[in-house]
Structure formats: C-alpha cells, structure tokens
Enzyme design. Sequence first.
Site, PDB file in Angstrom:
ATOM      1  N   LEU A 271      -3.673  -4.157   6.631  1.00 11.50           N
ATOM      2  CA  LEU A 271      -3.044  -4.001   5.321  1.00 11.50           C
ATOM      3  C   LEU A 271      -2.083  -5.131   5.014  1.00 11.50           C
ATOM      4  O   LEU A 271      -1.740  -5.372   3.875  1.00 11.50           O
ATOM      5  CB  LEU A 271      -2.261  -2.687   5.314  1.00 11.50           C
ATOM      6  N   ARG A 272      -1.657  -5.804   6.081  1.00  7.27           N
ATOM      7  CA  ARG A 272      -0.607  -6.790   5.881  1.00  7.27           C
ATOM      8  C   ARG A 272      -1.021  -7.870   4.888  1.00  7.27           C
ATOM      9  O   ARG A 272      -0.221  -8.358   4.110  1.00  7.27           O
ATOM     10  CB  ARG A 272      -0.235  -7.420   7.214  1.00  7.27           C
ATOM     11  N   GLY A 273      -2.304  -8.214   4.919  1.00  7.64           N
ATOM     12  CA  GLY A 273      -2.817  -9.223   4.010  1.00  7.64           C
ATOM     13  C   GLY A 273      -2.588  -8.843   2.567  1.00  7.64           C
ATOM     14  O   GLY A 273      -2.060  -9.614   1.773  1.00  7.64           O
ATOM     15  N   THR A 276       1.168  -8.858   1.651  1.00  4.70           N
ATOM     16  CA  THR A 276       1.698 -10.212   1.512  1.00  4.70           C
ATOM     17  C   THR A 276       1.176 -10.870   0.256  1.00  4.70           C
ATOM     18  O   THR A 276       1.915 -11.525  -0.476  1.00  4.70           O
ATOM     19  CB  THR A 276       1.308 -11.068   2.723  1.00  4.70           C
TER      20      THR A 276
END
Lengths: 333, 563
Positions: A271-273, A276
Amino acid sequence: MARFPFSAIVGQDEMKQALLIAAVDPSIGGVMVFGDRGTGKSTAARALAGLLPPIMAADGCPYGASKEDQARYPEVCGRGKMVKRAVPFVDMPLGATEDRVIGSLDLERALRSGEKAFEPGLLAKAHRGFLYIDEINLLEDHLVDLLLDVAASGENVVEREGLSVRHPAKFVLIGSGNPEEGELRPQLLDRFGLSVEVRTPKDIEVRIEIMRLVAANEADPEAFAKRWAEADETILKQVAKGKARLPKLTPGEDVLRDAAELCLAVGADGLRGELTLMRAARAMAALEGAKKVTRKHLIAIAPSALRHRLRRDVLDETGSTTRITRAIAELFG
Amino acid sequence: MTPEPADPLDEAVLAARLFVLAPATFKGMTLRGSSPAREALVAALAEALPLRRLPGHVDDERLLGGIDLASSLAAGRPVRQTGLIEEARGGALIAGMAERMDGSIAGRLAQALDDGGTALVLLDDAAEPDDAPPASLTERLAFTCDLTHSRRWQGVTLAAPAGALADVAPLDDATLRALAATAEALGVDSLRALIHTGEAARGLAALAGRSVTDISDHASAVRLVLAPRATRLPPEEAPEAPPDEPPAPPPDGSPEDQSNTDQQQQEPDLSDILVEAAKAAIPAGLLEQLAQGKAPRRAQSSGTGQKRKAATRGKPLGARPGMPRGGHKLALIDSLRAAVPWQAVRQRESGASASSGIIMRKEDLRIRRFEERSARVTIFAVDASGSAAAARLAEAKGAVELMLGQAYVTRSEVALVAFRGTSAELLLPPTRSLTRARRTLAELPGGGGTPLAMGLNAAREVAEAVIARGRSAALVILTDGRANIAADGSPGRPQATADAETAAKAIAARGIDALVVDISARPGPEGAALAAALGGRFLALPRADARMLQAAIQAVQPLGKAA
C-alpha cells in the site's frame, strides 16, 4: 567552500523536484538518489539545506524542539522560548559509529562531575530537518536498520550504557548511491518515499554551462551567491507557500482512483506506493500553487514515487521507469 | 610498444606543481606505483606543502578530533584534541597504501574534501589491476599519476609558479566546448573531472605566468586530468561523426537522457588536438584494455567499481558492546574507554575510594568486530560458443541473474567468466550488484569455437584470487564439454580435450568445488568426463529453463566440503 546555490544547479530537474517535494511534505519519507559519481548528487542535497525557510525552535535545545515537542517530551526539550533557526542539515559520514548516530553518554560531564548525562547524536541534530547519507548502499546493515526504525517512528529511544532517553527525531532521509557498487536492500528501498535517477548530462552545452558556473563560484563565491540569491529566495518562498497550502489540499476521488489503478498496473508492492503517490501528488500541487490535485500532478511524480517499488523481475530487461511511463500511457492516454 | 610521451615523472611533477599552486582547488593527487620516483616526488611535495601522514588505522577521534582518552585519564578532566583533518588544513594529508583504506575513513575524507580546505595525497601501491584506492576519493582528486615505470628519481624539484591562479582569465566558450567534447570522446562522464580539467588549464597558464590559457595548456590539462580517467578510446575519425552511444545503455535508460547530439557545432580542430594529446598520455595498460573494448564495462571514472573488494578484506571495525565469547575477542581499550567515564559515578555509588582501581561492569565490555566477509563466491564459467546454442546461453544468463537475486539473502557474490572463440575472459569480477551483472550478461555475445581449457583456467584464476582473500569459491561450469580449441588457441579436438582435462585437474588439485552443468540438447559423455576430471558433480539439463537450472544449482549447494 560556500554551498553552491540551489538555483544555480543546471539540469537534474527530477532530483530538484523530488527534494523540494520532500521539503514541502516531510512525511513523504525521504528521497533516494541513484547515480554515478560526479553528477551533482551531493551538491544538490547540500544546496537544499541553505534554501529552506527557517523554523521556530526552542532556544538552546539540542533537539531544536517545536512547541509540540516541548509538550510531548517535557523532560528533554525543556521550556526554552522559541527562536528562529535554520533548518538542520546533517551530513552523515559513511563511517559514523552507532554512538555518534543515536547519541551516547556525555563523556565530558561524566568525567568532570561524575554525572550521567546524555549527549545527543546525529539523529537529534537532524530533528525537523534533513539527514543526508552519501553512498548509503555502503552503510553498515545495523546502522541502516537503526535509521529506518527511527525514521519510521519519529522518535529515538536510547536504552544503553545505563541511559534511558527518549527524544523526538523526525527527519527527511536523503540517501545517495551508485547501484553499480552494491545494491540497497529492498526493505530499505521501500521505505524511501521518492527515488530519482541522476545521470551525467550528456548535452555538451549543459556541461559547458556547469563548468562556467563552477568556475565562477570558485573565483568569487560571495559574488556568485549574491547573483543567485534572488532565484534562491524565489524557491524558498515557493516552498514556504507550498507548506502553508498543503493542509488545504485534499486529493479528490478521481485522483485516488488514478493512483490505485496506476499502482495496480505496474505491480507496485504494498500500500505504501499508493499512499506515497497520493501524498507526493498533493505536495506537487501545493508546490505549484495549484487549487486542486489533478492527474497532471500524479503523472509528473509517478516515476519518482513508484520506480523503486516495482517487484524485480530479473529476467525482464525493461527498466522500471519505462514500465511506469508505459503504464501511464496505457491508463491515461 | 606504445610510444611514451616522456618519463611519467615529468607529468607527475607538473601535476604536483599545479596541486601546490592551488591545493584547495585541485584537492590532491593519487600517485600510483611504489618507486624511487614517487619517493622523490613526495619529498619535493613536502618541501612545498606541509604534509601530514594519515595512518591506515586512524580512528574517528584522531581524524575528526574529540576527547583524548589518555590525557583525560591522566588529568582527571576531559582533554580535547584536534583531529588530523583540522591539523592538516592549509597543507595536505598523505595516505600510504591507499588501496587498503577503510571505507569509513574514505567517507570522512570525502566529506572533508567537499567541505573544502582539505587536500589529500593518496599513495596507491595496488599490485593487482582491480585493486584501487576508494573511488569516492580518487574521483574527487584532480590528478592521478602512475610512477611505476618511471626510471628517474634525481633532481625532482617543484619550480615556483610564475603567477597565481586567480590572475588567469576564465576559459572562453570555445575552449570549454573543446574540453567538454574531449571528455565525451574519452568517455569521462564525471563533471568533477571536467571541472578539474578547466582549472588545470588555467593553473598551467598561471605556472607559466600568463593571464590567458593557450592550446598547450589545454592539451596538458587534458593529458593530466582526463587521460587517466578515459573509459574508451576516442574515435579514429574526425569528431564530426560523434561515436554512437556505447553498446551498453544504462538499464533504466529513459529516452530524454540519451540526447548526446549538439556535438556537430564544435570546431573539430581544437578538440582534435586535445583528443590526440590525451591519447598519447593514456597509460599503456589502459590503452590495451580500451582497445579490446574492456574498460567501458567497468567504470565511470578511474578505479570505480572495486569498492566492494576493498571492503571485504576482513579489516577490524569499531568495537561493539557484547560478551567476549563464541569467537569474539575482547577489545580491551574500548572496554576501558567505556568504563572510564563512569568511575566517578560508580565510586560514589559503591562507596569505594578513588584508589581502588577501575570498576568494570558487564555492560562495559566491548568486543572486536571485523568486517563481514561474503561467505561464498560462485563463479560461473559460461560456454558461449556456437555449439552451446544461443537459446541455452539465454538460459544460462537467466540462471546467473536468479542467483544474483538471491545474493541479498545469502550475502554471497557471483562472478562470471565467459569463453568462446579463442579466448576466455572475466566478464564480471565478484559482485553483488544486480545492475552490473545484468548489463554484462546482456552484452555477452555467442558463437565461435569452444576453448574449454581457457575457460577453466580463467575460472580457476578467479577462484584462486577469491580464496587468497579468505573466502570460499565454488565453480559452476555451463558447457556441453565439447572442447575444440586448445589452451594455446589452436584448433583441434584431441589437443583441446587433453588441455581441458589438464585444466580440470588443476582445479581439482586446488580443492575447488565444481559443478558441471551440461547444457547441450543431447548430453554426451564429455560433460560427465569433465566433471570426473574436476572431481565435481555433474548435472545434465537437456531441456531446462532458467528457473529449473537455478533450482538445480541451489540443490547441489553447498557443494560438499566447505572450503
């Protein structure tokens, strides 16, 4: 040597953009700069330091505490009144020891008065500012782990040598390195918000311009700095305005959907993508002074935000950047 | 024999005069090769500039300053000392055996060089071509001089400059353009090198007492700064036809970066002269490499890419807290250092008097640490001959890449030797870098005869070098075993087979683990025979894809005995 003015750096637009975005929204989580030697990585990172709007920090506090910090960490941040100070920029050398980084027993006071006191390290110095590590890919593993831990939690907890200290340490990590000399572990890579690739400019005219500027700076650094002061000031204002505008911007449903689709299409892990990408697009819009976050901002920042998160297929020769631009073209036309 | 322009010492003296003229601008010089000439030059430098020796074992405190432990103990109060970097300001630091310099010291020095005021002389005694001082430093220093083959040492003096650098006018556009074009022709990408070249040209004018540079200054500057960093030979034709991009575009090449045109506008005359000057000055060994198209694979600047090697020497690192057991050794000084500050506190706590000696506690104990070594280097010897058909080669490439992908986890390294036609070469020195490996593999061509003996010998040499550095090596040989080129390069199957057997036995005699993977479509007896001669294992993979191959290699590792 005086720092090279940020605005005088020729080319390297992606790196400059990423650094400014990280300055507008530090929560994006750092910038990783990949590139060969002699391409201006360090110059740009160090130039950034001189450019940022000053912060209000507690007078005499080694952590440069803000009002909120004083409330949260009354025992370490004290009650000093607020004064203006420059944004800290800490240049962490490759060989830094753990002691130097996280802080250690204050030798001087221990020797003089037998007192058990904490001497803040580089992490404390970097609070609310930037921590720059050249050749981060050559850094020792245990230090990298430590940095990641602190960067993620925003707090440095020291439990060693009989010391027990907790202090705020929120900073933007800027790493640079040449992948030809050793790779960065994927876990570490993923923690960086943005990544950029820097290449040496191939255009002869650009190279000549750089030589000219560097020569001028060598010959008379003061006059050179003066010449670029105005342009630097403009960028500084832009960053300050972007910072103020940031909380007012909320990405709309359409942008969120675009971000999710893009991440899915390129196969970015986790999910970090998406988070960000969304944050970076917002910071980009704030930096540009836009009224709302649009797909344009998303596309502009997507390569930097996603490039380092694509699952590595060693048999696929296609570069990450190409994969992202291709996906953008397919999705958004 | 390549024509030598002059004794290398003359060039080095010129570089040294430039360095002395403006130490802060040129940052320093790397002097290669231990020779009387170098000693003479260093002596001459020392007369012109205060030199401080930087021992290889220098620690952070000594380098940067900090608390002087011994004096502090004696005085009972903290005594500060200034660091070497600070002390050497206005002069230069000189580091012997720079090729063995620790990465952490290099990091400090690089930072000090960037901050300004520090200058550095590196003495590079590297015996092997892939050993080099830290690239982060050589990159920043303007000059690299190789004095290995200098035959003179007498009468080395650095003549005083006739003028000052500040009095020389900035370079005009035509000159800048010519210098930039020359750097491009020589494949020197780093902007630092280019900037140093420009300043060197001005410095040369200053030495001669002129206020404008002339063509001889430009040529000398190119010779001094750019030539040692060349990564490719300048094109033979006039530079109107700029060379194509080298066949290795960076893996993630985005299209906008590839614009290297604009060259047509330059005046061919000046840069032509400069390129010629550079060519004459490129060291003979480098020239040879470049002519064979070897060096561009390596680096962006002189001596890069070898950092990992320099870092795997098992050098002592700083001490860490811990108990001295399980092979860890006590670091006595560090333990004392940890305990000393606490004495006042502890004495008060325990009520002991100051004369009762040092009170040590368990948490004071420090253990020595050594730089982590990569446990194992897997050397792939890949048969790229015509008989090992192109498709199989692609699989071999894929397997190597997959192995590399695992290098993160296992901390192992991979090297690649390829043999085809009448030669074998080390394409990839031991590395963990996926980027480099992938690029090298993509470039690997196929076709030609099968010089199996040469391939085995090359692989053995790599393995021996690895073992000499205290690591273990394993060979994976991907071939069909049908040797038809002998060790001396002559064709003929019987001699080739005999040579291959000899080479294989030499490997077995060294006790190097080996695995033969037969990649021919119809495995014959040759592969098994080779494995037998090697004392290694044999694996026939007539229809394997890269993943199967990798699984197979994983399955047989570790290959029996732990070397």
